[in-house]
Motif scaffolding. Structure first.
Motif, PDB file in Angstrom:
ATOM      1  N   LEU A   1      19.719 -48.935   7.571  1.00 44.78           N
ATOM      2  CA  LEU A   1      20.769 -49.428   6.686  1.00 44.78           C
ATOM      3  C   LEU A   1      21.347 -50.741   7.182  1.00 44.78           C
TER       4      LEU A   1
ATOM      5  N   LEU B   1      37.101 -46.418   0.659  1.00 43.06           N
ATOM      6  CA  LEU B   1      36.235 -45.528  -0.120  1.00 43.06           C
ATOM      7  C   LEU B   1      35.482 -46.285  -1.209  1.00 43.06           C
TER       8      LEU B   1
ATOM      9  N   ARG C   1      31.816 -49.107  19.218  1.00 42.62           N
ATOM     10  CA  ARG C   1      32.884 -48.340  19.843  1.00 42.62           C
ATOM     11  C   ARG C   1      33.390 -49.171  21.018  1.00 42.62           C
TER      12      ARG C   1
ATOM     13  N   HIS D   1      43.027 -39.740  13.297  1.00 43.77           N
ATOM     14  CA  HIS D   1      41.835 -39.679  12.459  1.00 43.77           C
ATOM     15  C   HIS D   1      41.702 -38.305  11.789  1.00 43.77           C
TER      16      HIS D   1
ATOM     17  N   GLY E   1      31.022 -39.404   3.088  1.00 40.33           N
ATOM     18  CA  GLY E   1      30.358 -39.306   1.784  1.00 40.33           C
ATOM     19  C   GLY E   1      28.917 -38.831   1.884  1.00 40.33           C
TER      20      GLY E   1
ATOM     21  N   LEU F   1      16.066 -41.341   4.760  1.00 36.96           N
ATOM     22  CA  LEU F   1      17.311 -41.685   5.473  1.00 36.96           C
ATOM     23  C   LEU F   1      16.998 -42.018   6.927  1.00 36.96           C
TER      24      LEU F   1
ATOM     25  N   GLY G   1      31.774 -46.407  -0.518  1.00 33.13           N
ATOM     26  CA  GLY G   1      31.272 -45.439  -1.472  1.00 33.13           C
ATOM     27  C   GLY G   1      30.192 -45.956  -2.386  1.00 33.13           C
TER      28      GLY G   1
ATOM     29  N   ALA H   1      30.181 -48.772   8.743  1.00 36.72           N
ATOM     30  CA  ALA H   1      31.017 -47.656   8.330  1.00 36.72           C
ATOM     31  C   ALA H   1      31.754 -47.953   7.038  1.00 36.72           C
TER      32      ALA H   1
ATOM     33  N   PRO I   1      33.030 -37.057  15.110  1.00 31.01           N
ATOM     34  CA  PRO I   1      34.205 -37.084  14.217  1.00 31.01           C
ATOM     35  C   PRO I   1      34.072 -38.075  13.064  1.00 31.01           C
ATOM     36  N   HIS I   2      33.289 -39.133  13.257  1.00 30.82           N
ATOM     37  CA  HIS I   2      33.183 -40.136  12.192  1.00 30.82           C
ATOM     38  C   HIS I   2      31.958 -39.927  11.315  1.00 30.82           C
TER      39      HIS I   2
ATOM     40  N   CYS J   1      29.603 -39.448   8.447  1.00 30.88           N
ATOM     41  CA  CYS J   1      29.871 -40.010   7.119  1.00 30.88           C
ATOM     42  C   CYS J   1      30.609 -39.034   6.198  1.00 30.88           C
TER      43      CYS J   1
ATOM     44  N   THR K   1      24.923 -46.583  -0.513  1.00 31.35           N
ATOM     45  CA  THR K   1      23.984 -45.811  -1.340  1.00 31.35           C
ATOM     46  C   THR K   1      23.166 -46.731  -2.236  1.00 31.35           C
TER      47      THR K   1
HETATM   48  C1  HEM Z   1      23.042 -43.536   2.058  1.00 31.20           C
HETATM   49  C2  HEM Z   1      24.328 -43.744   2.051  1.00 31.20           C
HETATM   50  C3  HEM Z   1      25.228 -43.751   3.254  1.00 31.20           C
HETATM   51  C4  HEM Z   1      24.919 -43.929   4.582  1.00 31.20           C
HETATM   52  C5  HEM Z   1      23.531 -44.135   5.204  1.00 31.20           C
HETATM   53  C6  HEM Z   1      26.157 -43.867   5.321  1.00 31.20           C
HETATM   54  C7  HEM Z   1      26.259 -43.986   6.695  1.00 31.20           C
HETATM   55  C8  HEM Z   1      27.417 -43.791   7.403  1.00 31.20           C
HETATM   56  C9  HEM Z   1      27.503 -43.746   8.844  1.00 31.20           C
HETATM   57  C10 HEM Z   1      26.336 -43.943   9.790  1.00 31.20           C
HETATM   58  C11 HEM Z   1      28.786 -43.515   9.177  1.00 31.20           C
HETATM   59  C12 HEM Z   1      29.335 -43.298  10.574  1.00 31.20           C
HETATM   60  C13 HEM Z   1      29.790 -44.558  11.206  1.00 31.20           C
HETATM   61  C14 HEM Z   1      30.199 -44.394  12.650  1.00 31.20           C
HETATM   62  O1  HEM Z   1      30.176 -43.321  13.240  1.00 31.20           O
HETATM   63  O2  HEM Z   1      30.564 -45.427  13.230  1.00 31.20           O
HETATM   64  C15 HEM Z   1      29.538 -43.439   7.947  1.00 31.20           C
HETATM   65  C16 HEM Z   1      30.909 -43.251   7.868  1.00 31.20           C
HETATM   66  C17 HEM Z   1      31.596 -43.251   6.686  1.00 31.20           C
HETATM   67  N1  HEM Z   1      31.083 -43.235   5.417  1.00 31.20           N
HETATM   68 FE1  HEM Z   1      29.123 -43.323   4.924  1.00 31.20          FE
HETATM   69  N2  HEM Z   1      27.179 -43.662   4.435  1.00 31.20           N
HETATM   70  C18 HEM Z   1      26.652 -43.562   3.166  1.00 31.20           C
HETATM   71  C19 HEM Z   1      27.346 -43.317   2.004  1.00 31.20           C
HETATM   72  C20 HEM Z   1      28.702 -43.141   1.902  1.00 31.20           C
HETATM   73  C21 HEM Z   1      29.408 -42.817   0.688  1.00 31.20           C
HETATM   74  C22 HEM Z   1      28.781 -42.561  -0.689  1.00 31.20           C
HETATM   75  C23 HEM Z   1      30.720 -42.769   0.996  1.00 31.20           C
HETATM   76  C24 HEM Z   1      31.803 -42.441  -0.005  1.00 31.20           C
HETATM   77  C25 HEM Z   1      32.943 -42.044   0.214  1.00 31.20           C
HETATM   78  C26 HEM Z   1      30.851 -43.050   2.424  1.00 31.20           C
HETATM   79  C27 HEM Z   1      32.033 -43.115   3.137  1.00 31.20           C
HETATM   80  C28 HEM Z   1      32.116 -43.188   4.515  1.00 31.20           C
HETATM   81  C29 HEM Z   1      33.378 -43.173   5.237  1.00 31.20           C
HETATM   82  C30 HEM Z   1      34.763 -43.135   4.637  1.00 31.20           C
HETATM   83  C31 HEM Z   1      33.044 -43.219   6.598  1.00 31.20           C
HETATM   84  C32 HEM Z   1      34.005 -43.209   7.779  1.00 31.20           C
HETATM   85  C33 HEM Z   1      34.209 -41.779   8.192  1.00 31.20           C
HETATM   86  C34 HEM Z   1      35.112 -41.628   9.392  1.00 31.20           C
HETATM   87  O3  HEM Z   1      35.284 -42.581  10.153  1.00 31.20           O
HETATM   88  O4  HEM Z   1      35.671 -40.530   9.556  1.00 31.20           O
HETATM   89  N3  HEM Z   1      29.598 -43.259   2.940  1.00 31.20           N
HETATM   90  N4  HEM Z   1      28.689 -43.587   6.884  1.00 31.20           N
END
Ligand code: HEM
Length: 443
Positions: free
Chosen positions: A328, A279, A335, A144, A395, A323, A283, A22, A390-391, A393, A287
């Motif tokens: 990844l 972030l 959890r 959250h 971004g 994807l 961020g 995450a 809720p979590h 992504c 990617t």
């Molecule tokens: C291919 C690119 C990306 C993939 C595969 C990816 C994948 C994920 C996944 C699977 C989660 C959920 C985790 C969970 O439920 O435990 C997540 C959460 C998150 N991602 Fe990404 N992500 C990517 C790019 C980005 C980018 C560009 C950002 C930029 C801001 C970002 C910011 C976040 C944040 C802040 C969370 C937490 C959200 C929350 O808990 O509410 N991610 N991501």
């Protein structure tokens, strides 16, 4: 039958990294392994992969066949034969692992599986370092919801689409520069890394000139090799200080996220710094690795690349398919159960850690036809690459635009792109967010 509680192991010394994806930077490094599990399978507990209790043979995650192009075959076996099983993380915690699509969905959406629980005292851990408390990935609703509300607008589809042309322009410039430097080139260094770094720097208000510093810290934050605990701790402290300085020196006039958040009285300085770290790291690391992995996957069977060149209108479905297909991480999302919950035929006990293996779910034949094949025009929509619930992504749309524009720039400018080495010789980084070390290509 009572299943004995698994013994706490000492910190693992295999040097194999693990973690979840995450993107939460670590807050501190607890020297001790934490968390164990008291769940009780409703069947035979002993023998085979995942046997728990005091049995020292609970398999370690990442599995031995990790960090290669194709997933370790154990994922498929578990999904078919032991859809819930126990694994031991490199931090020494024994947690449940679920691998089927429906179970992964349940763990990610059911509020009885908590994110805040992953930073509670004694919580199981997947990594050397502990996640940073009080950030998006480590809070539950309603806290959250409050935090997410502060940034969701900035990452909305509408706001990101306003940046699409700019992102496409950056991608084009980076590919032009790679081509001008002459073949072969390293696509990871030339495009996959600089594109998302430039984008997140601009959005956040972090100087791009500082990239070498925060890249080094990010690498360490994700390194997760137990022997590196000291260096990881120092890197996280440096990253915190760096963000704290940026926040303190912010003149408050830009249109970037840190400036916008600083104007919000509801957010304390520590929260702002934590947000910034979260972030900045999430961020770009995700990617960047996915851009390189996607291109590697397309070039491994060049017919895929040639099809995308011939049918550029497939870019959007191709990105969704990649994807789904390209994992990844070699571990799942953690959890902690807040109460006893029946799951996939076992009773998960309150306090147990549960890892939801998104990559395994995305290859579940119950959810996807011919799941191991790359089908560039597959009907998108069901994959869990960005999580769910809720979590989900934050971004996701930004990542999609970056991935789409990276592929558009490459297919348009380098239609004859090929790997410069056999796909089997590509080396995969042994870190939290999987990806190739380098991607040598010709064009
Ligand atoms: C291919 C690119 C990306 C993939 C595969 C990816 C994948 C994920 C996944 C699977 C989660 C959920 C985790 C969970 O439920 O435990 C997540 C959460 C998150 N991602 Fe990404 N992500 C990517 C790019 C980005 C980018 C560009 C950002 C930029 C801001 C970002 C910011 C976040 C944040 C802040 C969370 C937490 C959200 C929350 O808990 O509410 N991610 N991501």
């Amino acid at each position: 039958m009572t299943t004995p509680r698994p013994a706490r192991s000492s910190t693992d010394t295999t040097g194999e990294p693990a973690g979840d994806i995450a993107g939460e930077p670590a807050g501190d490094i607890a020297g001790e392994p934490a968390g164990d599990i008291a769940g009780e399978p409703d069947g035979a507990a002993a023998g085979g992969v995942g046997a728990g209790g005091d049995c020292p043979h609970v398999p370690e995650i990442p599995f031995p066949g990790s960090f290669r192009f194709d997933p370790d075959p154990v994922w498929g076996r578990l999904r078919e034969q032991q859809p819930i099983t126990r694994v031991r993380t490199i931090a020494g915690s024994v947690v449940w692992l679920v691998t089927r699509y429906d179970d992964v969905r349940t763990v990610l959406t059911d509020p009885r599986f908590s994110r805040a629980g992953t930073v509670a005292p004694g919580a199981p851990r997947v990594a050397v370092s502990s996640p940073l408390p009080g950030t998006l990935p480590t809070t539950d609703p309603p806290e959250h919801t409050r935090l997410r509300g502060l940034v969701s607008g900035v990452f909305s589809r509408r706001r990101i689409e306003q940046r699409r042309d700019w992102i496409a322009g950056l991608a084009g410039e980076l590919v032009d520069r790679m081509v001008a430097a002459g073949a072969p080139g390293d696509l990871r260094a030339a495009l996959a890394l600089p594109l998302p770094i430039q984008v997140i720097c601009e959005l956040l208000g972090v100087p791009y000139d500082d990239r070498d510093r925060f890249r080094a810290w990010t690498e360490l934050a994700y390194s997760l090799v137990p022997a590196e605990a000291q260096r990881v701790r120092a890197a996280m402290a440096a990253l915190t200080d760096y963000l704290a300085e940026l926040v303190a020196d912010n003149p408050g006039v830009g249109d970037d996220i840190l400036t916008e958040l600083a104007g919000d009285d509801a957010l304390g300085t520590d929260e702002l710094v934590a947000f910034g770290m979260n972030l900045l790291v999430a961020g770009h690391e995700t990617t960047a690795n996915q851009i390189a992995s996607f291109v590697a996957t397309l070039l491994r069977e060049p017919a895929h690349w040639d099809r995308l060149v011939a049918e550029p209108e497939l870019v959007e479905t191709a990105v969704e398919e990649l994807l789904r297909h390209t994992r990844l991480s070699e571990v799942g999302q953690l959890r902690v159960a807040t109460t006893d919950v029946p799951l996939a035929g076992v009773t998960v006990r309150a306090g147990d850690g549960v890892m939801a293996a998104i990559a395994a779910a995305n290859r579940d034949p119950r959810a996807f036809d011919r799941p191991d094949e790359v089908v560039l025009d597959r009907e998108p929509g069901r994959h869990l690459a960005f999580g769910i619930g809720p979590h989900f992504c934050l971004g996701a749309h930004l990542a999609r635009v970056e991935l789409q524009e990276a592929l558009r720039a490459l297919t348009a400018r380098c239609p004859r792109l090929r790997l410069a080495v056999p796909a089997e010789q590509l080396r995969w980084r042994h870190v939290l967010v999987s990806g190739v070390e380098a991607l040598p290509v010709t064009w």
